[in-house]
Design an enzyme around this catalytic site. Structure first.
Site, PDB file in Angstrom:
ATOM      1  N   ASN A   9       1.068  -0.932  -0.058  1.00 63.62           N
ATOM      2  CA  ASN A   9      -0.250   0.133   0.146  1.00 63.62           C
ATOM      3  C   ASN A   9       0.631   1.087   0.074  1.00 63.62           C
ATOM      4  O   ASN A   9       1.507   1.841   0.602  1.00 63.62           O
ATOM      5  CB  ASN A   9      -0.538   0.228   1.567  1.00 63.62           C
ATOM      6  CG  ASN A   9      -1.745   1.316   1.726  1.00 63.62           C
ATOM      7  OD1 ASN A   9      -1.934   1.879   0.384  1.00 63.62           O
ATOM      8  ND2 ASN A   9      -2.646   1.408   2.493  1.00 63.62           N
ATOM      9  N   TRP A  10       0.593   2.220  -0.738  1.00 67.01           N
ATOM     10  CA  TRP A  10       1.586   3.229  -1.244  1.00 67.01           C
ATOM     11  C   TRP A  10       1.386   4.122  -0.864  1.00 67.01           C
ATOM     12  O   TRP A  10       2.170   5.630  -0.309  1.00 67.01           O
ATOM     13  CB  TRP A  10       2.731   2.924  -2.442  1.00 67.01           C
ATOM     14  CG  TRP A  10       3.633   2.150  -2.965  1.00 67.01           C
ATOM     15  CD1 TRP A  10       3.095   1.253  -2.477  1.00 67.01           C
ATOM     16  CD2 TRP A  10       3.470   2.623  -4.668  1.00 67.01           C
ATOM     17  NE1 TRP A  10       3.523   0.228  -3.674  1.00 67.01           N
ATOM     18  CE2 TRP A  10       4.410   0.807  -4.767  1.00 67.01           C
ATOM     19  CE3 TRP A  10       3.970   2.857  -6.128  1.00 67.01           C
ATOM     20  CZ2 TRP A  10       4.339   0.829  -6.221  1.00 67.01           C
ATOM     21  CZ3 TRP A  10       3.990   2.367  -7.049  1.00 67.01           C
ATOM     22  CH2 TRP A  10       4.451   1.353  -6.809  1.00 67.01           C
ATOM     23  N   LYS A  11       0.063   3.902  -0.118  1.00 65.84           N
ATOM     24  CA  LYS A  11      -0.678   5.108   0.202  1.00 65.84           C
ATOM     25  C   LYS A  11      -0.370   6.762  -0.997  1.00 65.84           C
ATOM     26  O   LYS A  11      -0.399   5.832  -1.892  1.00 65.84           O
ATOM     27  CB  LYS A  11       0.200   5.973   1.633  1.00 65.84           C
ATOM     28  CG  LYS A  11      -0.361   4.489   2.272  1.00 65.84           C
ATOM     29  CD  LYS A  11      -0.248   5.235   3.898  1.00 65.84           C
ATOM     30  CE  LYS A  11      -0.531   3.510   4.750  1.00 65.84           C
ATOM     31  NZ  LYS A  11      -0.254   3.591   5.527  1.00 65.84           N
ATOM     32  N   HIS A  93      -9.914   0.726   4.975  1.00 64.40           N
ATOM     33  CA  HIS A  93      -8.302   0.683   5.234  1.00 64.40           C
ATOM     34  C   HIS A  93      -8.905   1.844   6.520  1.00 64.40           C
ATOM     35  O   HIS A  93      -9.200   2.614   6.513  1.00 64.40           O
ATOM     36  CB  HIS A  93      -7.530   1.420   4.388  1.00 64.40           C
ATOM     37  CG  HIS A  93      -5.761   1.770   4.822  1.00 64.40           C
ATOM     38  ND1 HIS A  93      -5.898   2.602   6.244  1.00 64.40           N
ATOM     39  CD2 HIS A  93      -5.064   0.597   5.067  1.00 64.40           C
ATOM     40  CE1 HIS A  93      -4.215   2.186   6.320  1.00 64.40           C
ATOM     41  NE2 HIS A  93      -3.695   1.451   5.699  1.00 64.40           N
ATOM     42  N   GLU A  95      -7.237   4.121   8.087  1.00 67.86           N
ATOM     43  CA  GLU A  95      -7.190   5.826   7.556  1.00 67.86           C
ATOM     44  C   GLU A  95      -8.226   6.473   6.684  1.00 67.86           C
ATOM     45  O   GLU A  95      -8.673   7.538   7.493  1.00 67.86           O
ATOM     46  CB  GLU A  95      -5.592   6.082   6.751  1.00 67.86           C
ATOM     47  CG  GLU A  95      -4.173   6.016   7.371  1.00 67.86           C
ATOM     48  CD  GLU A  95      -3.612   5.340   6.494  1.00 67.86           C
ATOM     49  OE1 GLU A  95      -3.490   5.207   5.312  1.00 67.86           O
ATOM     50  OE2 GLU A  95      -2.677   5.216   7.048  1.00 67.86           O
ATOM     51  N   GLU A 165      -5.456  -5.148  10.590  1.00 71.22           N
ATOM     52  CA  GLU A 165      -4.348  -4.337  10.962  1.00 71.22           C
ATOM     53  C   GLU A 165      -4.489  -3.904  11.587  1.00 71.22           C
ATOM     54  O   GLU A 165      -5.068  -2.848  11.607  1.00 71.22           O
ATOM     55  CB  GLU A 165      -4.935  -3.600   9.228  1.00 71.22           C
ATOM     56  CG  GLU A 165      -4.231  -3.943   7.955  1.00 71.22           C
ATOM     57  CD  GLU A 165      -3.833  -2.917   7.354  1.00 71.22           C
ATOM     58  OE1 GLU A 165      -2.220  -2.719   6.685  1.00 71.22           O
ATOM     59  OE2 GLU A 165      -4.536  -2.191   7.275  1.00 71.22           O
ATOM     60  N   GLY A 171       2.085   1.801  11.102  1.00 70.22           N
ATOM     61  CA  GLY A 171       2.709   3.739  10.863  1.00 70.22           C
ATOM     62  C   GLY A 171       3.398   3.874  11.819  1.00 70.22           C
ATOM     63  O   GLY A 171       4.090   5.015  12.047  1.00 70.22           O
ATOM     64  N   SER A 211       2.675  -2.210  10.029  1.00 62.89           N
ATOM     65  CA  SER A 211       4.698  -2.316  10.819  1.00 62.89           C
ATOM     66  C   SER A 211       5.334  -3.294  10.300  1.00 62.89           C
ATOM     67  O   SER A 211       5.967  -3.745  11.180  1.00 62.89           O
ATOM     68  CB  SER A 211       5.180  -1.307  11.825  1.00 62.89           C
ATOM     69  OG  SER A 211       4.621   0.012  12.423  1.00 62.89           O
ATOM     70  N   GLY A 232       2.935  -1.037   4.586  1.00 64.40           N
ATOM     71  CA  GLY A 232       3.290   0.032   3.720  1.00 64.40           C
ATOM     72  C   GLY A 232       4.012   0.667   3.733  1.00 64.40           C
ATOM     73  O   GLY A 232       4.923   1.096   2.656  1.00 64.40           O
ATOM     74  N   GLY A 233       4.763   1.209   4.902  1.00 61.97           N
ATOM     75  CA  GLY A 233       6.095   1.757   4.930  1.00 61.97           C
ATOM     76  C   GLY A 233       7.380   1.170   4.004  1.00 61.97           C
ATOM     77  O   GLY A 233       7.575   1.601   3.314  1.00 61.97           O
TER      78      GLY A 233
HETATM   79  C1  PEP Z   1      -0.836   0.016   5.948  1.00 65.74           C
HETATM   80  O1  PEP Z   1      -0.979   1.760   5.676  1.00 65.74           O
HETATM   81  O2  PEP Z   1      -1.478  -1.213   5.842  1.00 65.74           O
HETATM   82  C2  PEP Z   1       0.357  -0.664   6.793  1.00 65.74           C
HETATM   83  C3  PEP Z   1       0.381  -2.156   6.728  1.00 65.74           C
HETATM   84  O3  PEP Z   1       1.348   0.913   7.145  1.00 65.74           O
HETATM   85  P1  PEP Z   1       2.624   0.203   7.642  1.00 65.74           P
HETATM   86  O4  PEP Z   1       3.226  -1.131   7.322  1.00 65.74           O
HETATM   87  O5  PEP Z   1       3.583   1.311   7.203  1.00 65.74           O
HETATM   88  O6  PEP Z   1       2.799  -0.431   9.190  1.00 65.74           O
END
Ligand code: PEP
Length: 254
Positions: A9-11, A93, A95, A165, A171, A211, A232-233
């Site tokens: 997920n590049w957001k 998600h 967010e 998640e 994040g 994370s 994500g990151g």
């Molecule tokens: C996400 O946004 O789906 C996610 C898992 O982010 P991160 O890996 O950065 O926690």
């Protein structure tokens, strides 16, 4: 054996040049046949990526609206996503739930619209820290699934993927322990058994997100009910993502 999936997920990150470079790098990774790689770039860039690299890696949008067309300024519909030949859509998600007030009922409409347009739904669920602290996380996630996903027919349900998640891990650098992840994933699978039966549950992929990175992925992915990750990151850096894809390949032998 159920499919192992690593999804990025590049957001709202990366310039076009960076996105092209990252996608190209991902197309060059070695991916075992039983592993699926999917990326969710910023929507504007998707067509360029698919065209330039012959759609070699599956792509999805990070969001889409359930209504087919109309006065929803700034939105894109599931039908428009499908028109572009895009494979999947992220739904629910945290967010989107938090910043755009998306409710379980609204997410249910998105799930239905995605399926009506033959899009694969990657459905995110997970509890906030306050809920975990009072030990109500299982009920919380069960309710999210019942209100947004478990109304589907067995045939449609199998076109979805669940990503657990925990919000407190997204994040933040905090990760669920393997015990916490496995507890939730096993519970999700048991609810799938209750609604759809043991065979569907056994073949259904449930991803972990929060994370997840090269230093914790092997332990998380080794959990019996974790079938890969929504990242994500660590999906923004090719060298990290490559390790996660390699770890996912490794778990196909577990
Ligand atoms: C996400 O946004 O789906 C996610 C898992 O982010 P991160 O890996 O950065 O926690």
């Amino acid at each position: 054996m159920r499919k192992k999936i690593v999804a990025g997920n590049w957001k709202m990150n990366l310039s076009l040049v960076e996105a092209v470079e990252l996608y190209q790098g991902i197309t060059e990774l070695t991916v075992a046949p039983q592993v699926e790689v999917v990326v969710f770039p910023p929507s504007l860039f998707i067509d360029r990526l698919m065209t330039q690299f012959l759609h070699r890696i599956k792509v999805g949008t990070q969001n889409a609206h359930p209504v087919t067309s109309g006065a929803f300024t700034g939105e894109i519909s599931m039908q428009q996503v499908a028109d572009m030949g895009i494979d999947a859509v992220l739904i629910g998600h945290s967010e989107r739930r938090q910043y755009f007030n998306e409710t379980n009922e609204f997410l249910r409409q998105k799930v239905d619209a995605a399926l009506a347009n033959n899009l694969r739904s990657f459905f995110c669920c997970g509890e906030p820290l306050k809920v975990r602290e009072v030990n109500d996380h299982l009920n919380f996630v069960k309710n999210q699934l019942h209100e947004s996903l478990f109304h589907l027919s067995a045939e449609d349900f199998q076109k979805t993927v669940i990503a657990y998640e925990p919000i407190w891990a997204i994040g933040t650098g905090l990760t669920a322990s393997t015990e916490q992840a496995e507890e939730m994933h096993a519970a999700i699978r048991s609810w799938i058994v209750d609604v759809y039966g043991a065979t569907i549950a056994e073949n259904y992929s449930i991803l972990y997100g929060g994370s997840c990175n090269p230093s914790n992925a092997s332990a998380l992915f080794a959990c019996p009910n974790v079938d890969g990750g929504l990242i994500g990151g660590a999906a923004l850096k090719l060298s990290d993502f490559e390790i996660l894809v390699a770890e996912t390949t490794w778990i196909t032998s577990k």
